[in-house]
Design a protein around this motif. Structure first.
Motif, PDB file in Angstrom:
ATOM      1  N   CYS A   1      -9.767  20.377 -41.575  1.00  0.00           N
ATOM      2  CA  CYS A   1      -9.752  21.736 -41.049  1.00  0.00           C
ATOM      3  C   CYS A   1      -9.093  22.675 -42.052  1.00  0.00           C
ATOM      4  CB  CYS A   1      -8.981  21.761 -39.732  1.00  0.00           C
ATOM      5  SG  CYS A   1      -8.809  23.413 -39.044  1.00  0.00           S
TER       6      CYS A   1
ATOM      7  N   CYS B   1      -5.670  24.118 -40.441  1.00  0.00           N
ATOM      8  CA  CYS B   1      -4.466  23.336 -40.113  1.00  0.00           C
ATOM      9  C   CYS B   1      -4.409  21.953 -40.746  1.00  0.00           C
ATOM     10  CB  CYS B   1      -4.331  23.217 -38.598  1.00  0.00           C
ATOM     11  SG  CYS B   1      -5.359  21.919 -37.886  1.00  0.00           S
TER      12      CYS B   1
ATOM     13  N   GLY C   1      -6.124  19.394 -39.973  1.00  0.00           N
ATOM     14  CA  GLY C   1      -6.477  18.329 -39.024  1.00  0.00           C
ATOM     15  C   GLY C   1      -7.790  17.669 -39.425  1.00  0.00           C
TER      16      GLY C   1
ATOM     17  N   CYS D   1     -12.112  20.468 -35.046  1.00  0.00           N
ATOM     18  CA  CYS D   1     -10.815  19.977 -35.510  1.00  0.00           C
ATOM     19  C   CYS D   1     -10.110  19.231 -34.381  1.00  0.00           C
ATOM     20  CB  CYS D   1      -9.949  21.129 -35.994  1.00  0.00           C
ATOM     21  SG  CYS D   1      -8.286  20.604 -36.449  1.00  0.00           S
TER      22      CYS D   1
ATOM     23  N   CYS E   1      -6.382  21.486 -33.910  1.00  0.00           N
ATOM     24  CA  CYS E   1      -6.294  22.857 -33.379  1.00  0.00           C
ATOM     25  C   CYS E   1      -7.545  23.257 -32.596  1.00  0.00           C
ATOM     26  CB  CYS E   1      -6.030  23.870 -34.498  1.00  0.00           C
ATOM     27  SG  CYS E   1      -7.457  24.238 -35.525  1.00  0.00           S
TER      28      CYS E   1
END
Ligand SMILES: [Zn+2]
Length: 160
Positions: free
Chosen positions: A97, A100, A102, A130, A133
Motif C-alpha cells: 500500500c 501505509c 500494508g 490494503c 488501512c
C-alpha cells in the motif's frame, strides 16, 4: 520473496518510499521522527536506511545506510537499485500500500462495489485492497503510469 531488502526512508524521502511500496518493497516512512529513533528502528528491524542527511549517513551508528543524492524521485529509485542490486521486475504481484505499507490482497468486485467510482467498478480488471488501512487500488490509469515509469528506469539502467 523473503530475500528482498526492506527499507526505512527518512522524512525527506516520502515520495521515494511510496514508489518503493508500489514496487512491492516493504518500506517504512514516518512524517515526524527524530534521527535517533530512525537509526534505532533501522537497526532493530534490520532495514536499510535511506537518507538525504549527510550527517546520518556519515555517522557510524547506523548499519546499512544509503545516502540519496538526487532530489528527483525517479533518480532516487535508480540510486537505490544501483546500490542494493534490488530487482524490480515482477511488480504487481507483491505490491504494498502506497499510503501505509500494508500488504495488498486481491479482492472480488463484489467486495468493494461501494468503495470505488462506478465507471471504475465496471472497467477495471482487478482490484486489490490494503489489509491494514483498507484502501482499494485497481488496475487502470494508476498501473499504466507505474508501468511507464518502470519501463523508463529499466531502459536507463540497461543503457549504462
Ligand atoms: Zn494501507
Amino acid at each position: 520473496m523473503p530475500d528482498r531488502p526492506r527499507f526505512l526512508a527518512d522524512v525527506m524521502l516520502g515520495s521515494l518510499a511510496k514508489w518503493l511500496r508500489i514496487m512491492g518493497y516493504d518500506t517504512l516512512y514516518f512524517r515526524l521522527i527524530d534521527d535517533n529513533e530512525l537509526v534505532r528502528i533501522a537497526k532493530q528491524e534490520n532495514r536499510m536506511l535511506l537518507t538525504r542527511d549527510m550527517g546520518i549517513s556519515k555517522s557510524k551508528r547506523t548499519g546499512d545506510c544509503l545516502l540519496i543524492r538526487s532530489q528527483d524521485t525517479v533518480e532516487q529509485i535508480k540510486e537505490v537499485f544501483k546500490a542494493f542490486g534490488a530487482r524490480y521486475g515482477k511488480v504487481i504481484s507483491a505490491q504494498r500500500c502506497a499510503s501505509c505499507n500494508g500488504e495488498l490482497l486481491l479482492v472480488e468486485r463484489s467486495a468493494i462495489f461501494a468503495e470505488v467510482p462506478e465507471y471504475v467498478l465496471w472497467n477495471a480488471k482487478a482490484f486489490v485492497k490494503c489489509g491494514d488501512c483498507g484502501k482499494v487500488y485497481w488496475e487502470g490509469s494508476h498501473r499504466v503510469m507505474i508501468d511507464a515509469v518502470i519501463a523508463a528506469i529499466d531502459k536507463d539502467m540497461e543503457a549504462r
